[in-house]
Each structure stands twice: as structure tokens, then as C-alpha cells.
Write a protein that holds these residues in place. Structure first.
Motif, PDB file in Angstrom:
ATOM      1  N   LYS A  68       0.804  -1.290  -0.083  1.00  0.00           N
ATOM      2  CA  LYS A  68      -0.026   0.040  -0.044  1.00  0.00           C
ATOM      3  C   LYS A  68       0.899   1.265   0.090  1.00  0.00           C
ATOM      4  N   VAL A  69       0.517   2.249  -0.855  1.00  0.00           N
ATOM      5  CA  VAL A  69       1.264   3.521  -1.124  1.00  0.00           C
ATOM      6  C   VAL A  69       0.363   4.583  -0.708  1.00  0.00           C
ATOM      7  N   THR A  70       0.737   5.452   0.147  1.00  0.00           N
ATOM      8  CA  THR A  70       0.248   6.807   0.610  1.00  0.00           C
ATOM      9  C   THR A  70       1.041   7.993   0.386  1.00  0.00           C
ATOM     10  N   LEU A  71       0.475   9.044  -0.123  1.00  0.00           N
ATOM     11  CA  LEU A  71       1.079  10.321  -0.403  1.00  0.00           C
ATOM     12  C   LEU A  71       0.645  11.348   0.654  1.00  0.00           C
ATOM     13  N   LEU A  72       1.787  11.601   1.332  1.00  0.00           N
ATOM     14  CA  LEU A  72       1.290  12.933   2.243  1.00  0.00           C
ATOM     15  C   LEU A  72       2.054  14.020   1.944  1.00  0.00           C
ATOM     16  N   THR A  73       1.216  15.364   1.552  1.00  0.00           N
ATOM     17  CA  THR A  73       1.675  16.433   0.794  1.00  0.00           C
ATOM     18  C   THR A  73       2.005  17.309   1.840  1.00  0.00           C
ATOM     19  N   HIS A  74       1.891  17.081   3.272  1.00  0.00           N
ATOM     20  CA  HIS A  74       2.258  17.955   4.102  1.00  0.00           C
ATOM     21  C   HIS A  74       1.765  19.235   4.195  1.00  0.00           C
ATOM     22  N   GLY A  75       0.401  19.476   3.652  1.00  0.00           N
ATOM     23  CA  GLY A  75      -0.368  20.829   3.598  1.00  0.00           C
ATOM     24  C   GLY A  75      -0.388  21.463   2.263  1.00  0.00           C
ATOM     25  N   ALA A  76       0.225  20.885   1.241  1.00  0.00           N
ATOM     26  CA  ALA A  76       0.212  21.472   0.026  1.00  0.00           C
ATOM     27  C   ALA A  76      -0.800  20.359  -1.035  1.00  0.00           C
ATOM     28  N   GLU A  77      -0.917  20.953  -2.133  1.00  0.00           N
ATOM     29  CA  GLU A  77      -1.925  20.379  -3.077  1.00  0.00           C
ATOM     30  C   GLU A  77      -0.683  19.486  -4.049  1.00  0.00           C
ATOM     31  N   PRO A  78      -1.042  18.404  -4.221  1.00  0.00           N
ATOM     32  CA  PRO A  78      -0.241  17.470  -5.184  1.00  0.00           C
ATOM     33  C   PRO A  78      -0.124  18.130  -6.581  1.00  0.00           C
ATOM     34  N   GLU A  79       1.159  18.028  -7.271  1.00  0.00           N
ATOM     35  CA  GLU A  79       1.389  18.619  -8.605  1.00  0.00           C
ATOM     36  C   GLU A  79       1.134  17.577  -9.672  1.00  0.00           C
ATOM     37  N   PHE A  80       0.434  16.369  -9.216  1.00  0.00           N
ATOM     38  CA  PHE A  80       0.323  15.374 -10.405  1.00  0.00           C
ATOM     39  C   PHE A  80      -0.888  14.592  -9.975  1.00  0.00           C
ATOM     40  N   ALA A  81      -1.432  13.869 -11.034  1.00  0.00           N
ATOM     41  CA  ALA A  81      -2.572  13.008 -10.770  1.00  0.00           C
ATOM     42  C   ALA A  81      -1.917  11.768 -10.168  1.00  0.00           C
ATOM     43  N   LEU A  82      -2.798  11.152  -9.229  1.00  0.00           N
ATOM     44  CA  LEU A  82      -2.473  10.112  -8.442  1.00  0.00           C
ATOM     45  C   LEU A  82      -3.099   8.726  -9.194  1.00  0.00           C
ATOM     46  N   PRO A  83      -2.514   7.670  -9.091  1.00  0.00           N
ATOM     47  CA  PRO A  83      -3.168   6.657  -9.505  1.00  0.00           C
ATOM     48  C   PRO A  83      -4.160   6.125  -8.460  1.00  0.00           C
ATOM     49  N   GLU A  84      -4.950   5.374  -8.775  1.00  0.00           N
ATOM     50  CA  GLU A  84      -6.138   5.185  -8.036  1.00  0.00           C
ATOM     51  C   GLU A  84      -5.954   4.312  -6.802  1.00  0.00           C
ATOM     52  N   THR A  85      -4.830   3.460  -6.868  1.00  0.00           N
ATOM     53  CA  THR A  85      -4.288   2.634  -5.776  1.00  0.00           C
ATOM     54  C   THR A  85      -3.680   3.581  -4.728  1.00  0.00           C
ATOM     55  N   VAL A  86      -3.401   4.741  -4.800  1.00  0.00           N
ATOM     56  CA  VAL A  86      -2.693   5.508  -3.829  1.00  0.00           C
ATOM     57  C   VAL A  86      -3.618   6.494  -3.262  1.00  0.00           C
ATOM     58  N   THR A  87      -3.484   6.577  -1.811  1.00  0.00           N
ATOM     59  CA  THR A  87      -4.370   7.280  -1.031  1.00  0.00           C
ATOM     60  C   THR A  87      -3.571   8.491  -0.618  1.00  0.00           C
ATOM     61  N   LEU A  88      -4.571   9.747  -0.652  1.00  0.00           N
ATOM     62  CA  LEU A  88      -3.859  10.984  -0.582  1.00  0.00           C
ATOM     63  C   LEU A  88      -4.258  11.789   0.959  1.00  0.00           C
ATOM     64  N   PHE A  89      -3.445  12.126   1.429  1.00  0.00           N
ATOM     65  CA  PHE A  89      -3.376  13.118   2.870  1.00  0.00           C
ATOM     66  C   PHE A  89      -2.729  14.155   2.643  1.00  0.00           C
ATOM     67  N   ARG A  90      -3.653  15.417   2.593  1.00  0.00           N
ATOM     68  CA  ARG A  90      -3.234  16.735   2.495  1.00  0.00           C
ATOM     69  C   ARG A  90      -2.655  17.574   3.863  1.00  0.00           C
ATOM     70  N   GLU A  91      -3.273  16.722   4.912  1.00  0.00           N
ATOM     71  CA  GLU A  91      -3.082  17.459   6.382  1.00  0.00           C
ATOM     72  C   GLU A  91      -1.545  17.158   6.333  1.00  0.00           C
ATOM     73  N   PRO A  92      -0.892  18.522   7.271  1.00  0.00           N
ATOM     74  CA  PRO A  92       0.504  18.476   7.689  1.00  0.00           C
ATOM     75  C   PRO A  92       0.835  17.023   8.385  1.00  0.00           C
ATOM     76  N   LEU A  93       2.013  16.631   8.298  1.00  0.00           N
ATOM     77  CA  LEU A  93       2.550  15.381   9.128  1.00  0.00           C
ATOM     78  C   LEU A  93       2.889  16.144  10.347  1.00  0.00           C
ATOM     79  N   LEU A  94       2.634  15.821  11.635  1.00  0.00           N
ATOM     80  CA  LEU A  94       2.902  16.371  12.923  1.00  0.00           C
ATOM     81  C   LEU A  94       4.166  15.520  13.491  1.00  0.00           C
TER      82      LEU A  94
END
Length: 299
Positions: free
Chosen positions: A170-196
Motif C-alpha cells: 500500500k502506498v500513501t502520499l502525504l503532501t504536508h499541507g500542499a496540493e499534489p502537482e500530479f494526478a495520483l493512481p487510484e491505488t494511492v491514498t492522498l492525505f493533505r494534512e500536515p504531518l506532525l
């Protein structure tokens, strides 16, 4: 795939990279200088302590003069981002760019400035090598079938994510508060919230986000911003020393054909030092490249 061949690859368009390019071009070599117009030099409002300046110049103005010199002498300046640098068995280096272009040459110079420091996230420093990595190509195999995340949202993060997808469960993308600059594959989960913070004693176990949610993780791959000289060196098996690339008096690294110059080597963060190291690197690269080209010529 657009593949281009050169005699030398210079990664970085600051004083060290451009200084090297000037010497390499004067030696009659075909040179590509890759990087974005965002050298640390641009932050200097007024430069007065560099030899030969009749009047103080801004860092941006001095940078533009240096880049113009490179073009005049025949260097090809590419406004692009290097995502990876690989060494081939035939002794050549290949650089994959964000644009999709692949550059190849028998020698490469890393001159992208000081290696970036880790993001200020609680628990991250103590988990480096225990679940936190800066190289998906190097360490992705260790996480076969496991849950991993990539920290970042730009082209470099996309490159790391793509290296992990065939391996991780399983692959997750953490953008640390930013918007991703690319389209994600359906299998990738996105979290925009900053990593504390990251949690785990002997190994990484959990990532805690700003909204309080906790993500179970086996691995976190840090890929914020662009790949630094240190990132590229590590992927080639170079061990950093105090976050700097170790070089000898000729600016040679431990890998034949790979050189480094400027702030990324841990030298004083001064233009004069960067220019000098770039020149030394080019003077060492020139005979190396000529020998490599001669050996490839048919008998």
C-alpha cells in the motif's frame, strides 16, 4: 523517450556548476547544465566581496551573467529538474528529467548547492534507517508487500512513488499541507494534512497528522521539493559525511566519473569557493572524459 548524449552533465546552474561548464566548454566538450533558476545566490541583495565587480550586483544579476557566459561558450542550459541519476555498467551516467528527457554522459558533476535538511517533524530524525528513508530506489525492496508513504507533492515525490508502487502493498502520499502537482493512481491514498510526528521505538509504526488521525506505516520516504545533490549521491551509493558529499582535492567522489562542487561538498558558502571548486572539477573531468571517449572508439 527523448535521449540525449553529452560529454559532461552538470547538475546545478549556480556558481559552481556554471564555472565548471565554462572550463569544460573551453576544452571543446559538449556540456549540458541542468537545473532551475533558483540558485541560493539569488537571495543575495548586494554582492560587493567578489573579485572583478566594478559595482555591487544582486545575486540574481550575477547569476544571469554567469548563465549567459555558459550559453555564449556553447553549453546547453536546460531549465528542468533531475529526478534520478544512475550509473551504467559501461561507465556512463544517465539523468532522468522531470520533462521525460534522459541525458547520458561519461561524467557528471553534482553542484546543486547545500543538501537540504530534513523537515522539522517530531520523531523523524530518530527513525532514519528504522523506517524513514530518503531513497525509494535504494530501500524500496525492503518494504515488499508492506504499507509505506511518500512525503512530498512535486515531481520528485512522484518519481519516488512510482518506484514504490510495484513493491509495496500500500502506498500513501502525504503532501504536508500542499496540493499534489500530479494526478495520483487510484491505488494511492492522498492525505493533505500536515504531518506532525512519527511514532515508533525500534521501527516506524505510526504517522500522526494535524487533524489527529493516525496512519499505520512501515516506511516513510521523504521526497519534499527537488532531489538535492546529496539525494542523488546517496542513490549512487555515496555515503554522506555531515550531510555533505565527500570529495578529494580534485572534487572527485568515490565513484569514478562522478564529481561534486560548491556548497554540497560542505565548503564555505561563498561564491569564490563555489567557483573555484567548479573550476577544479572541470579540470579533473576533462582528461577523464577524453580517456572515456577514446576507449569507446572502435579499433
Amino acid at each position: 523517450m527523448n535521449q540525449q548524449h553529452y560529454d559532461a552533465l552538470v547538475i546545478g546552474q549556480g556558481p559552481a556548476g556554471c564555472s565548471a561548464a565554462l572550463y569544460l566548454c573551453r576544452a571543446g566538450l559538449c556540456v549540458a547544465v541542468v537545473g532551475k533558476r533558483d540558485s541560493a545566490l539569488h537571495g543575495a541583495e548586494k554582492i560587493e566581496n567578489y573579485y572583478g565587480l566594478a559595482q555591487p550586483l544582486s545575486g540574481l544579476a550575477l547569476s544571469d551573467i554567469g548563465r549567459g557566459q555558459c550559453r555564449t561558450l556553447g553549453a546547453e542550459l536546460l531549465e528542468d529538474e533531475v529526478l534520478s541519476l544512475d550509473w551504467l555498467e559501461d561507465g556512463h551516467f544517465t539523468a532522468a528529467l522531470a520533462s521525460g528527457t534522459v541525458l547520458q554522459a561519461p561524467a557528471a558533476l553534482l553542484a546543486t548547492g547545500k543538501a537540504k535538511t530534513a523537515p522539522a517533524i517530531e520523531g523523524l530524525p530518530g527513525l532514519v534507517g528504522k523506517g524513514v528513508s530518503y531513497c525509494a530506489v535504494c530501500d524500496g525492496f525492503l518494504y515488499r508487500g508492506r504499507s509505506v508513504a511518500v512525503l512530498g507533492g512535486g515531481a520528485y515525490a512522484k518519481h519516488e512513488m512510482e518506484a514504490l508502487l510495484p513493491l509495496a502493498g500500500k502506498v500513501t502520499l502525504l503532501t504536508h499541507g500542499a496540493e499534489p502537482e500530479f494526478a495520483l493512481p487510484e491505488t494511492v491514498t492522498l492525505f493533505r494534512e500536515p504531518l506532525l510526528r512519527l511514532q515508533g521505538e525500534d521501527t516506524l509504526q505510526t504517522a500522526v497528522l494535524s487533524d489527529g488521525s493516525e496512519l499505520p506505516l512501515n516506511g516513510l520516504f521523504v521526497a519534499m521539493g527537488s532531489a538535492s545533490a546529496g539525494d542523488l549521491a546517496v542513490k549512487l551509493g555515496i555515503r554522506l559525511e555531515k550531510n555533505a558529499i565527500p570529495v578529494n582535492a580534485k572534487q572527485e567522489t568515490a565513484l569514478p566519473g562522478l564529481y561534486a562542487a560548491g556548497d554540497c561538498t560542505g565548503s564555505f558558502a561563498q561564491i569564490a569557493f563555489a567557483v573555484a571548486e567548479g573550476a577544479k572539477a572541470a579540470l579533473a573531468m576533462t582528461p577523464y572524459i577524453r580517456k572515456a571517449k577514446h576507449q569507446r572508439q572502435p579499433a
